[in-house]
Design an enzyme around this catalytic site. Structure first.
Site, PDB file in Angstrom:
ATOM      1  N   THR A  90       0.872  -1.182   0.000  1.00 18.83           N
ATOM      2  CA  THR A  90       0.000   0.000   0.000  1.00 18.83           C
ATOM      3  C   THR A  90       0.905   1.227   0.000  1.00 18.83           C
ATOM      4  OG1 THR A  90      -1.632  -1.199   1.304  1.00 18.83           O
ATOM      5  CG2 THR A  90      -1.853   1.198   1.211  1.00 18.83           C
ATOM      6  N   LYS A 165      -7.782   2.032  -3.179  1.00 20.99           N
ATOM      7  CA  LYS A 165      -7.516   1.618  -1.781  1.00 20.99           C
ATOM      8  C   LYS A 165      -7.543   2.848  -0.860  1.00 20.99           C
ATOM      9  CE  LYS A 165      -5.086  -0.712   1.602  1.00 20.99           C
ATOM     10  NZ  LYS A 165      -5.249  -1.938   2.276  1.00 20.99           N
ATOM     11  N   LYS A 240      -1.696   5.160   8.668  1.00 20.30           N
ATOM     12  CA  LYS A 240      -0.878   5.218   7.436  1.00 20.30           C
ATOM     13  C   LYS A 240      -1.779   5.379   6.204  1.00 20.30           C
ATOM     14  CE  LYS A 240       1.589   2.407   4.189  1.00 20.30           C
ATOM     15  NZ  LYS A 240       1.928   1.091   3.687  1.00 20.30           N
TER      16      LYS A 240
HETATM   17  P1  NAD Z   1       5.795  -5.907   7.324  1.00 20.25           P
HETATM   18  O1  NAD Z   1       6.572  -4.778   7.882  1.00 20.25           O
HETATM   19  O2  NAD Z   1       5.365  -7.011   8.223  1.00 20.25           O
HETATM   20  O3  NAD Z   1       6.651  -6.596   6.136  1.00 20.25           O
HETATM   21  C1  NAD Z   1       7.430  -5.864   5.224  1.00 20.25           C
HETATM   22  C2  NAD Z   1       8.643  -6.702   4.866  1.00 20.25           C
HETATM   23  O4  NAD Z   1       9.415  -5.997   3.895  1.00 20.25           O
HETATM   24  C3  NAD Z   1       9.576  -6.962   6.061  1.00 20.25           C
HETATM   25  O5  NAD Z   1       9.797  -8.350   6.190  1.00 20.25           O
HETATM   26  C4  NAD Z   1      10.847  -6.196   5.704  1.00 20.25           C
HETATM   27  O6  NAD Z   1      12.035  -6.816   6.194  1.00 20.25           O
HETATM   28  C5  NAD Z   1      10.788  -6.218   4.194  1.00 20.25           C
HETATM   29  N1  NAD Z   1      11.587  -5.170   3.556  1.00 20.25           N
HETATM   30  C6  NAD Z   1      11.670  -3.851   3.863  1.00 20.25           C
HETATM   31  N2  NAD Z   1      12.507  -3.230   3.007  1.00 20.25           N
HETATM   32  C7  NAD Z   1      12.949  -4.183   2.144  1.00 20.25           C
HETATM   33  C8  NAD Z   1      13.822  -4.146   1.036  1.00 20.25           C
HETATM   34  N3  NAD Z   1      14.432  -3.031   0.656  1.00 20.25           N
HETATM   35  N4  NAD Z   1      14.062  -5.312   0.373  1.00 20.25           N
HETATM   36  C9  NAD Z   1      13.450  -6.456   0.757  1.00 20.25           C
HETATM   37  N5  NAD Z   1      12.610  -6.554   1.805  1.00 20.25           N
HETATM   38  C10 NAD Z   1      12.365  -5.414   2.491  1.00 20.25           C
HETATM   39  O7  NAD Z   1       4.562  -5.257   6.573  1.00 20.25           O
HETATM   40  P2  NAD Z   1       3.158  -5.973   6.192  1.00 20.25           P
HETATM   41  O8  NAD Z   1       2.220  -5.870   7.326  1.00 20.25           O
HETATM   42  O9  NAD Z   1       3.454  -7.286   5.570  1.00 20.25           O
HETATM   43  O10 NAD Z   1       2.618  -4.934   5.098  1.00 20.25           O
HETATM   44  C11 NAD Z   1       3.145  -4.869   3.790  1.00 20.25           C
HETATM   45  C12 NAD Z   1       2.311  -3.898   2.987  1.00 20.25           C
HETATM   46  O11 NAD Z   1       0.958  -4.365   2.948  1.00 20.25           O
HETATM   47  C13 NAD Z   1       2.270  -2.490   3.579  1.00 20.25           C
HETATM   48  O12 NAD Z   1       2.297  -1.553   2.529  1.00 20.25           O
HETATM   49  C14 NAD Z   1       0.957  -2.470   4.329  1.00 20.25           C
HETATM   50  O13 NAD Z   1       0.417  -1.157   4.441  1.00 20.25           O
HETATM   51  C15 NAD Z   1       0.097  -3.350   3.442  1.00 20.25           C
HETATM   52  N6  NAD Z   1      -1.031  -4.021   4.117  1.00 20.25           N
HETATM   53  C16 NAD Z   1      -0.860  -4.567   5.354  1.00 20.25           C
HETATM   54  C17 NAD Z   1      -1.953  -5.190   5.974  1.00 20.25           C
HETATM   55  C18 NAD Z   1      -1.814  -5.824   7.351  1.00 20.25           C
HETATM   56  O14 NAD Z   1      -2.835  -6.113   7.975  1.00 20.25           O
HETATM   57  N7  NAD Z   1      -0.585  -6.057   7.837  1.00 20.25           N
HETATM   58  C19 NAD Z   1      -3.193  -5.233   5.333  1.00 20.25           C
HETATM   59  C20 NAD Z   1      -3.319  -4.702   4.050  1.00 20.25           C
HETATM   60  C21 NAD Z   1      -2.227  -4.083   3.451  1.00 20.25           C
END
Ligand code: NAD
Length: 294
Positions: A90, A165, A240
């Site tokens: 997102t 979204k 966010k």
């Molecule tokens: P998270 O922080 O759990 O996971 C993100 C991952 O990306 C981490 O494992 C981190 O180490 C990795 N990362 C960061 N920089 C990196 C890079 N340069 N190269 C490789 N890996 C890298 O986040 P999440 O909860 O999985 O959310 C991911 C996305 O999905 C976000 O944009 C969030 O807004 C969206 N989202 C989350 C949810 C939820 O409920 N968690 C729901 C819908 C959408």
């Protein structure tokens, strides 16, 4: 079945990548965090060499700056010219459009495909996808998106998945404020809150937020309020998404006064209680005593 590089194995990415594997795709997981790599069989650090064979490159990263960095340092350096990029993170609409334009200038197809449904939907393969990009890219991505999601809405131009979204979640954030304020006032007026809930659920005040996020413990047993406000959807993520909607409002010059207030209120609340479900913002409106919060 496709050869897929999946970059970002966090809360959402890991179960999504596992669902793709279970559907028969050949998935190479990648993350900068060794801790995250350890939780996904065969995962590697993201490098240009590691993605060279991928037909499809999925990113599931925290914010636009992370996706931009991965595109600049890994994807554009290593992706095959036939590769399809699908960003499920997102991120803000402007960055999504910029990244799509950069991909196009390198003859790479790209879709923005953010999701809703949270970790539970990711594990079940029942996410809802909002997708922007070219028709041809969408046609190629559809079987992969269908493996991870139950509902896929294609909006068309690049950035329109992120736009959908942002607008959708702005409605959720504003609705949440309305539901919480309604219950705070009903409580201040000493109404029977079980009866008030039943009234609203069967009348014009009915909404998804009311039925799934009623803030009064015990009124809706499955709601986070009945479980010490454990998420659900964390207030930090709501804050966010509301800020992303405000970025889009500023970028287009569209006024969104209720969205702005919801963004302000959730950002302030998330600084204190970012890991609690967003419905816990009720506590700031109704000053619940500590023992009622636990
Ligand atoms: P998270 O922080 O759990 O996971 C993100 C991952 O990306 C981490 O494992 C981190 O180490 C990795 N990362 C960061 N920089 C990196 C890079 N340069 N190269 C490789 N890996 C890298 O986040 P999440 O909860 O999985 O959310 C991911 C996305 O999905 C976000 O944009 C969030 O807004 C969206 N989202 C989350 C949810 C939820 O409920 N968690 C729901 C819908 C959408």
């Amino acid at each position: 079945m496709a050869n897929i590089a999946f970059i970002g194995l966090g809360t959402m990415g890991r179960p999504m990548a596992k669902v793709l594997q279970a559907a028969g795709h050949d998935v190479l997981g990648m993350d900068i965090s060794a801790e995250m790599r350890a939780m996904f069989d065969g995962a590697v650090e993201p490098t240009a060499a590691a993605i060279a064979e991928a037909e499809i490159i999925v990113t599931m990263l925290p914010e636009g700056r992370h996706v931009a960095k991965v595109h600049a340092e890994v994807v554009h350096a290593g992706a095959a010219s036939s590769a399809l990029l699908i960003d499920c993170s997102t991120i803000d609409v402007d960055t999504a459009r910029d990244l799509a334009a950069q991909a196009k200038s390198k003859d790479l197809m790209m879709l923005d495909a953010p999701v809703s449904g949270g970790p539970t939907g990711a594990e079940a393969g029942s996410l809802s996808f909002m997708v922007g990009g070219a028709d041809e890219a969408f046609a190629r991505a559809k079987p992969v998106l269908e493996a991870m999601g139950a509902k896929i809405t294609f909006f068309g131009p690049a950035g329109s998945g992120q736009a959908a979204k942002a607008c959708h979640n702005m409605i959720c954030g504003i609705t949440a404020m309305a539901v919480m304020e309604g219950f705070a006032l009903a409580d201040a007026l000493q109404l029977d809150l079980h009866k008030f809930y039943a009234l609203c659920a069967g009348a014009a005040a009915q909404s998804w937020t009311l039925e799934n996020r009623c803030p009064i413990p015990g009124v809706v047993p499955a709601a986070p309020s009945s479980n010490a406000f454990a998420p659900g959807f964390a207030s930090a993520l709501m804050a966010k998404d509301l800020r992303l909607a405000q970025a889009a409002a500023t970028s287009t010059g569209q006024i969104t006064p209720f969205g702005a207030e919801a963004a302000r209120a959730f950002t302030e609340f998330a600084r204190m209680d970012g890991n609690l479900d967003f419905s816990a913002i009720y506590k700031t409106l109704r000053a619940l005593p500590d023992e009622a919060q636990d």
